[in-house]
Design an enzyme around this catalytic site. Sequence first.
Site, PDB file in Angstrom:
ATOM      1  N   GLY A 154      37.243 137.405 -55.626  1.00  0.00           N
ATOM      2  CA  GLY A 154      38.287 136.581 -55.229  1.00  0.00           C
ATOM      3  C   GLY A 154      37.746 135.518 -54.348  1.00  0.00           C
ATOM      4  N   CYS A 155      38.730 134.392 -54.266  1.00  0.00           N
ATOM      5  CA  CYS A 155      38.516 133.259 -53.359  1.00  0.00           C
ATOM      6  C   CYS A 155      38.240 133.845 -52.012  1.00  0.00           C
ATOM      7  CB  CYS A 155      39.489 132.261 -53.476  1.00  0.00           C
ATOM      8  SG  CYS A 155      41.287 132.810 -53.456  1.00  0.00           S
TER       9      CYS A 155
END
Lengths: 345, 345, 345, 345
Positions: A154-155
């Site tokens: 994920g970011c």
Amino acid sequence: METIKVAILGASGYTGIELVRLLLAHPHAQITAATSRASAGNRIDEMFPRFAHLTGSELSFMEPDMEAVARTGAKIAFLALPHGTAADYANELLARGIRVIDLSADFRLREASTYEEFYGGTHPAPDLLRQAIYGLPEVYSREIATASLVASPGCYPTSILIPLLPLLREGLIEPGTIIANSLSGVSGAGRKAELPLLFVECNESVRAYGLPKHRHLSEIEQELSIAAGQKVTMTFIPHLIPVNSGICTTTTATLKGAPAEVEQALRTAYQDSSFVRLLGRGKSPDTKNVTRTNFIDVGWEFDDRTGRLLLLSAEDNLGKGAASQALQSFNIMSGLPETSGLLTV
Amino acid sequence: METIKVAILGASGYTGIELVRLLLAHPHAQITAATSRASAGNRIDEMFPRFAHLTGSELSFMEPDMEAVARTGAKIAFLALPHGTAADYANELLARGIRVIDLSADFRLREASTYEEFYGGTHPAPDLLRQAIYGLPEVYSREIATASLVASPGCYPTSILIPLLPLLREGLIEPGTIIANSLSGVSGAGRKAELPLLFVECNESVRAYGLPKHRHLSEIEQELSIAAGQKVTMTFIPHLIPVNSGICTTTTATLKGAPAEVEQALRTAYQDSSFVRLLGRGKSPDTKNVTRTNFIDVGWEFDDRTGRLLLLSAEDNLGKGAASQALQSFNIMSGLPETSGLLTV
Amino acid sequence: METIKVAILGASGYTGIELVRLLLAHPHAQITAATSRASAGNRIDEMFPRFAHLTGSELSFMEPDMEAVARTGAKIAFLALPHGTAADYANELLARGIRVIDLSADFRLREASTYEEFYGGTHPAPDLLRQAIYGLPEVYSREIATASLVASPGCYPTSILIPLLPLLREGLIEPGTIIANSLSGVSGAGRKAELPLLFVECNESVRAYGLPKHRHLSEIEQELSIAAGQKVTMTFIPHLIPVNSGICTTTTATLKGAPAEVEQALRTAYQDSSFVRLLGRGKSPDTKNVTRTNFIDVGWEFDDRTGRLLLLSAEDNLGKGAASQALQSFNIMSGLPETSGLLTV
Amino acid sequence: METIKVAILGASGYTGIELVRLLLAHPHAQITAATSRASAGNRIDEMFPRFAHLTGSELSFMEPDMEAVARTGAKIAFLALPHGTAADYANELLARGIRVIDLSADFRLREASTYEEFYGGTHPAPDLLRQAIYGLPEVYSREIATASLVASPGCYPTSILIPLLPLLREGLIEPGTIIANSLSGVSGAGRKAELPLLFVECNESVRAYGLPKHRHLSEIEQELSIAAGQKVTMTFIPHLIPVNSGICTTTTATLKGAPAEVEQALRTAYQDSSFVRLLGRGKSPDTKNVTRTNFIDVGWEFDDRTGRLLLLSAEDNLGKGAASQALQSFNIMSGLPETSGLLTV
């Protein structure tokens, strides 16, 4: 060097579009399939005029039919889909011998129970969790090389893990004291027609959200725990800010070692890294230096008044936080130089 | 009700302009002097066309000559000047019987030595420190009423102190665990012709700065220590984000009491407050709801996984963080309702 | 002075919210009904926390039931609804003796056929067209005073008509040469959950739209023709730019008279105007000076190389272009000073 | 293919930085000299961390000493300097056998008298005007190939000339009726520490400027006149809007021919063009599709009510409007494919 045929599933979201952008320019990749329910039948360059005149952009979006995707000859598929739906496609693709780089959360967690705690519902494909590799190349490069199923991080997790992992491995910080505040651009919320994402609602506005238990905590804590060799629980506070893309993360933790050891640990971990740029002590990374790139910039400071270490990182949530990091895994899986197609700024 | 004549010193900076805006609309104030070296001799409505057609905006800026200011009949002067220069004027104004609301940092600290530690150099008027009142009306309303010299708080301090003070007073949080991350609009950096403040440099950019020992820490820790009854040292991390104004602050601290006590303490402190708006647990304030107002919105959350309390606040750095808060003090000093001229949104 | 009870229909769109903002602060108005299908049953201050703590904001939105609206005692109703739906409500309200200020396009055109040409379909209430007054107070103040039904002008029309009308009346420009280029903030597109209005789609983006025959042309040409005493046809090019609100319009036309006559005509028309601010020749208005106000700033220039006059205007599309202009009509209809509640900046 | 050594003079302004960005990534160019008075002695990647880790970014800025520049082996020099100063360097460079691509206005005009009319003062090197080639590759590609001195066009002129030139050549529009409205991002004003360029001054602000005789009119009218075969005078109205980069231009003119001829003329001129993307009738280009590229998107519409043609174009003011267009000339001068290093989006 042959050209590798690739598919992008969910190609009309912000992450999908960024994958299209990067793969159209990649010297050794060719997009043979790009799926989008909403845009099926329309050409990429018609829906996204930015890509017009680029070789490959005349391809039409197709429905997400895995059999049809396989017929295009794709060897590797990028899944830029919502969590929950990615798993189904992954199964179908793997069964057809297509390697999968999934950018959703479906395969990032080692335990189905953690998935269920943070995402709700039963995990859609628990048997695949075992074979999935967490696609953070700075840690799992070797495993990624031969993986069939890569779960691209994920970011937020990427921006938090990169600076923290070497320090936890070296035992330089107190694991129980970690607090991360992240500021993310609006593209991180996805390309969805929802009122809170309107220009007028986001412009001249800043707010925290997703408290106190944002879903990304699950994968962050999983990887922190592995690095620390003990269960790590932390506080994570995301904020939405009015930029298109970019994540700026500030992490604090009580330092156990000496400040010089921090710099040493970061250098040992990343001095040969292609994409982690160490700014050194007292330097604050700015998202404007990393947008549309695969770089993550890392600075740090020590506050001797409180004994706390401040870790500062900046990345593009669509870049190192999503699409370009997936492409970094693609390069590794394909035996290409890790930087192939990823050094434009 | 008579009209009170007021002076604004440093009226062409962002805080000064906001003071002009508020005072032009104030039902019981009249600006008789507005100083600006850069704009002296020019009319307010010429330099700032936004104010054209408003009664009082035809006034011309004047040089900062305190004798001339006094001759305009001003009874209260707002000082919107850089730290260090405010002190000189304050002395001159007080000597002429003009009460002073100083928006610089010059009189916010009780100890000259703290000023010297955080701001450098010798304090320009240490004898005035004793009589200065810290202009946070939610705490010092009674003292402000009769003060000759009010030191209006900094923007970050206001956003951090308002939610924390009641909890420290009640002993609900561990004083040594406080960490505040603040996100501020660009006007907070002042109206200065400097490259880093250009549109192109700030737009699509986010960064932390001023680490690890931002000057505002001095007044924050002073007030936290008073509330806690013990010396408090904390970590403060400001970030610059691309909005014109607004501060969003997220503060974490280890909770000692029960979550219900948090809500109780906040309500006890602020349920009759004109400008502190309590959103309750699980609600995240958004700067867009407070820009151009004197409101500060406060929400909170408890993370039972880590035992940490999350305090969330939003204010306008030029409003409750500067100009309108100074006006709130002005109202109190003048025997006016605290909200006079301050309830427009 | 008594307080006038008012209703706002369609109170949760951007224009409706701006009406709420202005009417909550209006010294002689009280909102007794605010309708919103989407928010019915919820309090205004819950849906729009910006208004919390303001007297009147505790009112709950209601369904658009005209009988219920009438029961609240409202004497004047603001219709901030899409075109087509406003007409039905207007009929019902007028039948109950409630005067109507309609901010949609339904009653702006004198001829139903023009409505049908530009908006499509049959006009929903052609018989009301005759009694409707075009609510541009700078032209129709006298008629507005006694009107039952005021059709408040569109945002673009206001910005184009105000500078042009006096010049056409005086015969100073060639009517066939008028070209207007307008730049509008995103709120002009409404509060609708649509992809093209997302932050990421609008930020760092500029584009023309609605060519070549934007609906607003119908009312613009109607009013220009009346002023010119002949049929006027013009070119209008709207652009969407990444600001929340504000319209900047640049209009060119071939000058027939002398430049000095332009200034003279504008001064004659507007020197006593409350809200038209004449900047004079060579001055370019900036939207930042008029946002959240009812002012429209007007500058001009003459290009002697081409014989063309350049007319420059700036207004807030939600202000003088919509809500505050409607309030200006309200003041006139109510026998209040035209500026009542409208002089904050 | 050999690598061509190049110099960038004025490398720390916005155009200079964009040249650095493009040339670092160019497959056949190597920056051997980058001058900047302000940054001399500092490494490129230190001053502009975005470029860190890219090969070549470790180069240090140097003082603008042409002898030293020549010693680096540069064969072609890009001048990204203010008008007036570029001419001096051009002379020195040409004397040393270095071909020059000047991005200032110094050599764009064929007549020194026109320069003096629009820019003031005596032209600094009138004898060079004769040999300079106007660097619009879509028109002068053949002359650029062998030129020693290329005067790369201004940002506004490019956006206006590209759509107009084919139509004037074909006699399809009335030359006396041309009016162009342009909307430009703030980077077009340069990287200068000036109050009007501050974030807070530009954000949420729109305004026209430079009326009625912007300097760029001189080169626009020169090239329009050549295409029309007669003297053309036009109206040009630039506006500043809050985006980092991008120009959106809307040009109107009375159509003499049939609408179908417009499309035909544009296709004939540009259907084989690498960088002009024709969108066709009724399509409106958006700057977000061209930022950071060398593309210029062109759409059009015909308004049969007024007989006017609407030409719509979008480009990046730093790209096709400056740096990447200069690089397009560089490619042509160097015998490289025109698109070399210019097809990333």
